[in-house]
Design a protein around this motif. Structure first.
Motif, PDB file in Angstrom:
ATOM      1  N   GLY A 214    -133.884  41.498  80.049  1.00 24.86           N
ATOM      2  CA  GLY A 214    -132.929  42.517  79.891  1.00 24.86           C
ATOM      3  C   GLY A 214    -132.129  42.952  81.300  1.00 24.86           C
ATOM      4  N   PRO A 215    -131.426  43.644  81.580  1.00 24.19           N
ATOM      5  CA  PRO A 215    -130.859  44.142  82.808  1.00 24.19           C
ATOM      6  C   PRO A 215    -131.856  44.819  83.506  1.00 24.19           C
ATOM      7  CG  PRO A 215    -129.310  44.339  80.923  1.00 24.19           C
ATOM      8  CD  PRO A 215    -130.768  44.204  80.373  1.00 24.19           C
ATOM      9  N   ALA A 216    -132.988  45.574  83.226  1.00 23.43           N
ATOM     10  CA  ALA A 216    -133.733  46.217  84.120  1.00 23.43           C
ATOM     11  C   ALA A 216    -134.794  45.085  84.816  1.00 23.43           C
ATOM     12  CB  ALA A 216    -134.899  46.944  83.308  1.00 23.43           C
ATOM     13  N   SER A 217    -134.918  43.851  84.478  1.00 24.22           N
ATOM     14  CA  SER A 217    -135.584  42.977  85.175  1.00 24.22           C
ATOM     15  C   SER A 217    -134.881  41.867  85.843  1.00 24.22           C
ATOM     16  CB  SER A 217    -136.424  42.094  84.338  1.00 24.22           C
ATOM     17  OG  SER A 217    -137.531  43.049  83.646  1.00 24.22           O
ATOM     18  N   TRP A 218    -133.543  41.541  85.256  1.00 25.75           N
ATOM     19  CA  TRP A 218    -132.663  40.687  86.027  1.00 25.75           C
ATOM     20  C   TRP A 218    -131.188  41.095  85.802  1.00 25.75           C
ATOM     21  CZ3 TRP A 218    -128.509  37.713  84.950  1.00 25.75           C
ATOM     22  CH2 TRP A 218    -128.202  36.519  85.707  1.00 25.75           C
ATOM     23  N   LEU A 219    -130.513  40.673  87.002  1.00 25.68           N
ATOM     24  CA  LEU A 219    -129.019  40.942  86.931  1.00 25.68           C
ATOM     25  C   LEU A 219    -128.464  39.903  87.810  1.00 25.68           C
ATOM     26  CD1 LEU A 219    -128.864  44.795  87.687  1.00 25.68           C
ATOM     27  CD2 LEU A 219    -128.115  43.675  85.815  1.00 25.68           C
ATOM     28  N   PRO A 220    -127.196  39.644  87.529  1.00 25.65           N
ATOM     29  CA  PRO A 220    -126.749  38.392  88.308  1.00 25.65           C
ATOM     30  C   PRO A 220    -126.760  38.731  89.929  1.00 25.65           C
ATOM     31  CG  PRO A 220    -125.028  39.103  86.495  1.00 25.65           C
ATOM     32  CD  PRO A 220    -126.194  40.197  86.661  1.00 25.65           C
ATOM     33  N   PRO A 221    -126.852  37.759  90.468  1.00 31.91           N
ATOM     34  CA  PRO A 221    -126.882  37.831  92.157  1.00 31.91           C
ATOM     35  C   PRO A 221    -125.886  38.463  92.626  1.00 31.91           C
ATOM     36  CG  PRO A 221    -127.767  35.429  91.419  1.00 31.91           C
ATOM     37  CD  PRO A 221    -127.042  36.189  90.119  1.00 31.91           C
ATOM     38  N   SER A 222    -124.379  38.330  92.141  1.00 33.20           N
ATOM     39  CA  SER A 222    -123.262  38.614  92.565  1.00 33.20           C
ATOM     40  C   SER A 222    -122.977  40.260  92.307  1.00 33.20           C
ATOM     41  CB  SER A 222    -122.168  37.796  92.193  1.00 33.20           C
ATOM     42  OG  SER A 222    -120.947  38.701  92.604  1.00 33.20           O
TER      43      SER A 222
END
Length: 258
Positions: A214-222
């Motif tokens: 989920g977003p707490a663990s992964w976000l797009p590099p950009s």
């Protein structure tokens, strides 16, 4: 294959590159530092991409950045509507529980379904530029240029190197399973797996680093696309009545200035 350099966090995450549909637990929370720049790869703008705020059904191309204060306020209003709960067990999850990839026989109310072209090619056609098709076909894409929202680079893709571009489930199927989809009907699971609202063609290795996070663990590099990404995550959550974790919702709001 597009080469990326995005700091220690992304470099560590790339070790997990593999299938976008399998679990990838234990990733560190995304850094707030700058996203990667292309290495030997042209920087891409948004191309034909449309903001998720102006594309609520996912039928328009791509995932354009949300930049204005007014739009970021609108984005937070969408995210605020999302319910939260704890993440359940992954027990029993299999990709086939959501139908085979990439079926054209998803329920008829899913955009692009039952049009004679499989979901993957539908998405490549939606987001790609300079499309070339297999001889005699108006479905099977054999080459294109993709303005990848996750890395901010332009990818020249050919079918002979298919995994260079993968179709990301923005709200991962294993995540869906843990947040309530394990109790859904087969039709509803096939719908979320093939709904263009939940699907974005992106750089393959970057998608592999995401796993079922989920977003707490992964976000797009950009960094510039992160608000758009979490808005799309929220749109899928709301359409399918799936909650997110409290940590994920906090991170989602944070990406849009909340």
């Amino acid at each position: 294959m597009a080469r990326l350099r995005g700091g220690a966090v992304l470099a560590a995450a790339m070790v997990f590159a593999g299938s976008a549909l399998t679990g990838c637990e234990g990733l560190a929370p995304p850094a707030d530092g700058g996203g990667p720049s292309g290495s030997g790869v042209p920087t891409a703008g948004d191309g034909r991409a449309v903001s998720p705020l102006d594309n609520p059904d996912g039928t328009k191309p791509g995932l354009a950045a949300i930049t204005s204060d007014g739009d970021r306020s609108r984005a937070r209003a969408v995210i605020e509507k999302v319910e939260t709960k704890g993440r359940g067990p992954r027990t029993g999850y299999e990709r086939d529980e959501f139908g085979y990839a990439w079926m054209d026989s998803a329920p008829g109310d899913v955009p692009f379904a039952r049009n004679g072209c499989d979901t993957r090619n539908d998405l490549l056609k939606r987001d790609g530029e300079g499309l070339r098709f297999r001889a005699g076909s108006d479905c099977v894409v054999v080459s294109l240029t993709l303005h990848d929202p996750y890395t901010g680079t332009a990818i020249e893709w050919t079918k002979s190197r298919a995994t260079k571009v993968q179709i990301d489930h923005v709200m991962p199927l294993s995540y869906d399973w843990q947040m309530g989809a394990s109790r859904w009907t087969k039709d509803k699971r096939e719908a979320i797996a093939n709904d263009p609202l939940n699907l974005v063609p992106v750089d393959g290795p970057t998608n592999g680093s995401k796993g079922d996070s989920g977003p707490a663990s992964w976000l797009p590099p950009s960094k510039r696309i992160r608000c758009s990404y979490v808005v799309r995550f929220a749109q899928v959550s709301l359409k399918y009545d799936l909650p997110v974790t409290s940590a994920d919702k906090r991170m989602m709001l944070r990406q849009c200035g909340g």
